[in-house]
Design a protein around this motif. Structure first.
Motif, mmCIF file in Angstrom:
data_model
loop_
_atom_site.group_PDB
_atom_site.id
_atom_site.type_symbol
_atom_site.label_atom_id
_atom_site.label_comp_id
_atom_site.label_asym_id
_atom_site.label_seq_id
_atom_site.Cartn_x
_atom_site.Cartn_y
_atom_site.Cartn_z
ATOM 1 N N VAL A 40 99.934 -47.780 54.822
ATOM 2 C CA VAL A 40 100.175 -46.508 55.317
ATOM 3 C C VAL A 40 100.823 -45.987 55.446
ATOM 4 O O VAL A 40 101.141 -46.808 56.992
ATOM 5 C CB VAL A 40 98.764 -45.783 54.937
ATOM 6 N N LEU A 41 101.562 -44.823 55.865
ATOM 7 C CA LEU A 41 102.080 -44.677 56.990
ATOM 8 C C LEU A 41 101.777 -42.658 56.886
ATOM 9 O O LEU A 41 100.746 -42.608 57.319
ATOM 10 C CB LEU A 41 103.550 -44.255 56.232
ATOM 11 N N ASN A 42 102.823 -42.103 57.760
ATOM 12 C CA ASN A 42 103.263 -41.077 58.341
ATOM 13 C C ASN A 42 101.369 -40.975 59.030
ATOM 14 O O ASN A 42 100.506 -40.858 59.347
ATOM 15 C CB ASN A 42 103.409 -40.205 57.475
ATOM 16 N N LEU A 65 102.409 -51.088 65.800
ATOM 17 C CA LEU A 65 102.880 -49.797 66.612
ATOM 18 C C LEU A 65 104.274 -49.965 66.639
ATOM 19 O O LEU A 65 104.510 -48.632 65.952
ATOM 20 C CB LEU A 65 101.848 -49.958 67.791
ATOM 21 N N GLU A 66 104.660 -50.485 66.639
ATOM 22 C CA GLU A 66 105.974 -50.880 66.761
ATOM 23 C C GLU A 66 107.045 -50.416 65.440
ATOM 24 O O GLU A 66 107.949 -49.819 65.926
ATOM 25 C CB GLU A 66 106.827 -51.775 67.492
ATOM 26 N N HIS A 67 106.581 -50.803 64.416
ATOM 27 C CA HIS A 67 106.926 -50.549 62.833
ATOM 28 C C HIS A 67 107.060 -49.548 62.736
ATOM 29 O O HIS A 67 107.839 -48.365 62.064
ATOM 30 C CB HIS A 67 106.361 -51.627 61.789
ATOM 31 N N LEU A 68 105.384 -48.734 63.046
ATOM 32 C CA LEU A 68 105.216 -47.610 63.087
ATOM 33 C C LEU A 68 106.355 -46.480 63.652
ATOM 34 O O LEU A 68 107.038 -45.679 62.440
ATOM 35 C CB LEU A 68 104.009 -47.101 62.771
ATOM 36 N N ILE A 69 106.547 -47.126 64.645
ATOM 37 C CA ILE A 69 107.299 -46.180 65.628
ATOM 38 C C ILE A 69 108.757 -46.095 65.106
ATOM 39 O O ILE A 69 109.760 -45.165 65.190
ATOM 40 C CB ILE A 69 107.583 -46.419 67.104
ATOM 41 N N VAL A 70 109.650 -47.005 64.947
ATOM 42 C CA VAL A 70 111.210 -47.054 63.959
ATOM 43 C C VAL A 70 111.061 -47.097 63.022
ATOM 44 O O VAL A 70 112.005 -45.757 62.568
ATOM 45 C CB VAL A 70 111.193 -48.959 64.354
ATOM 46 N N LYS A 71 110.060 -47.020 62.094
ATOM 47 C CA LYS A 71 110.475 -46.394 60.925
ATOM 48 C C LYS A 71 110.415 -44.670 60.817
ATOM 49 O O LYS A 71 111.361 -43.993 59.917
ATOM 50 C CB LYS A 71 108.813 -46.495 59.704
ATOM 51 N N LEU A 72 109.414 -43.903 61.777
ATOM 52 C CA LEU A 72 109.473 -42.495 61.919
ATOM 53 C C LEU A 72 110.709 -41.993 62.631
ATOM 54 O O LEU A 72 111.188 -41.199 61.736
ATOM 55 C CB LEU A 72 108.322 -42.169 63.046
ATOM 56 N N ILE A 73 111.206 -42.732 63.464
ATOM 57 C CA ILE A 73 112.423 -42.388 64.265
ATOM 58 C C ILE A 73 113.446 -42.955 62.987
ATOM 59 O O ILE A 73 114.344 -41.594 62.863
ATOM 60 C CB ILE A 73 112.784 -43.555 65.508
ATOM 61 N N SER A 74 113.688 -43.954 62.169
ATOM 62 C CA SER A 74 115.017 -44.103 61.853
ATOM 63 C C SER A 74 114.596 -43.116 60.293
ATOM 64 O O SER A 74 115.394 -42.642 59.212
ATOM 65 C CB SER A 74 114.263 -45.007 60.941
ATOM 66 N N PRO A 101 108.718 -33.021 61.284
ATOM 67 C CA PRO A 101 108.591 -33.658 61.765
ATOM 68 C C PRO A 101 108.561 -35.109 62.371
ATOM 69 O O PRO A 101 108.011 -35.517 63.619
ATOM 70 C CB PRO A 101 107.285 -33.359 61.988
ATOM 71 N N TYR A 102 109.120 -36.579 61.271
ATOM 72 C CA TYR A 102 108.206 -37.245 62.070
ATOM 73 C C TYR A 102 108.953 -38.494 62.587
ATOM 74 O O TYR A 102 108.553 -38.983 63.310
ATOM 75 C CB TYR A 102 108.802 -38.444 60.226
ATOM 76 N N SER A 103 110.307 -37.656 62.887
ATOM 77 C CA SER A 103 111.135 -38.342 64.256
ATOM 78 C C SER A 103 110.020 -38.516 65.491
ATOM 79 O O SER A 103 110.409 -38.752 66.519
ATOM 80 C CB SER A 103 112.583 -38.380 64.172
ATOM 81 N N LEU A 104 110.106 -36.670 65.460
ATOM 82 C CA LEU A 104 109.262 -36.660 66.608
ATOM 83 C C LEU A 104 108.138 -36.672 66.956
ATOM 84 O O LEU A 104 107.259 -37.786 68.331
ATOM 85 C CB LEU A 104 108.539 -34.459 66.428
ATOM 86 N N TYR A 105 107.692 -37.781 65.648
ATOM 87 C CA TYR A 105 106.009 -37.929 65.757
ATOM 88 C C TYR A 105 106.293 -39.863 66.439
ATOM 89 O O TYR A 105 105.691 -40.568 66.898
ATOM 90 C CB TYR A 105 105.495 -38.546 64.352
ATOM 91 N N GLY A 106 107.254 -40.395 66.001
ATOM 92 C CA GLY A 106 107.986 -41.280 66.043
ATOM 93 C C GLY A 106 108.643 -41.632 67.909
ATOM 94 O O GLY A 106 107.324 -42.458 68.808
#
Length: 221
Positions: A36-38, A135-144, A149-154
């Motif tokens: 699950v994401l986001n 955590l690291e995978h989620l951050i990069v997924k959101l930024i990418s 607002p996804y990148s901001l969450y990342g």
């Protein structure tokens, strides 16, 4: 996590319904098949906000059976044929319903997404169980995703956990390279955000970790 637990204790709330659906999906599929994401995933790491979107990343090899399980768990299995067709064509489909937040299903087609699912982990919160990204995978997924607002969450998760010293910086940099994002853009964004953060001085921020991150980002392997 305690805030999330209080939300989940509200019987009959849409949050309770969503996490029940997640638990039902996890009974039928392993964490090597979906994550699950986001909004749900970010809440697990302390970024608790209104639950507006439930997004699933599913293995491309198991997409057909996973899509049916996801839609059934959320009570919208009548959309199965349409969702399956759009997912096959586009790799991403949004299902809007009356009783749930926006429901999104995405297939893992790139190296980052495949790595994200392969490292997905089982999380238990009281009676609920779900598969969530590290955590690291989620951050990069959101930024990418390169979308607000996804990148901001990342980036919010990045700064929150970097200051605590609990991010694997080397893994984060490797994943950023894998994702194909511009390292120059990422470095510029974190520098600009850092300048804003220190103005408010929410806590002492150790910039050495940020410099280490940027040095790794621009290092040549």
């Amino acid at each position: 996590m305690s805030t999330l637990v209080r939300f989940l204790s509200t019987s009959g709330s849409h949050i309770h319904v969503v996490f029940t659906a997640l638990t039902n999906i996890t009974r039928e599929h392993s964490c090597s098949e979906y994550t699950v994401l986001n909004d749900v995933a970010t809440a697990l790491y302390g970024l608790v906000k209104p639950l507006e979107e439930v997004r699933y990343l599913v293995s491309s090899d198991r997409a057909e059976s996973l899509v049916y399980t996801v839609l059934k768990a959320h009570g919208v299995s009548e959309h199965h044929a349409e969702v399956r067709e759009k997912l096959r064509e586009q790799g991403l489909v949004a299902v809007s319903t009356v009783f749930y937040p926006l429901l999104v299903v995405e297939t893992a087609r790139g190296p980052l997404e495949r790595e994200l699912i392969s490292r997905s982990q089982l999380v238990s919160i009281g009676e609920y169980k779900l598969c969530a990204p590290r955590l690291e995978h989620l951050i990069v997924k959101l930024i990418s995703m390169k979308l607000y607002p996804y990148s901001l969450y990342g980036y919010t998760l990045f700064f929150t956990w970097l200051s605590s010293g609990r991010i694997n910086v080397e893994l984060l940099v490797d994943l950023l390279r894998t994702s194909g994002v511009s390292v120059e853009d990422v470095a510029r964004s974190v520098e600009e955000m850092h300048d804003h953060i220190v103005l408010f001085k929410p806590h002492e921020f150790d910039k050495s970790q940020l410099e280490y991150f940027k040095n790794l980002l621009f290092s040549v392997k």
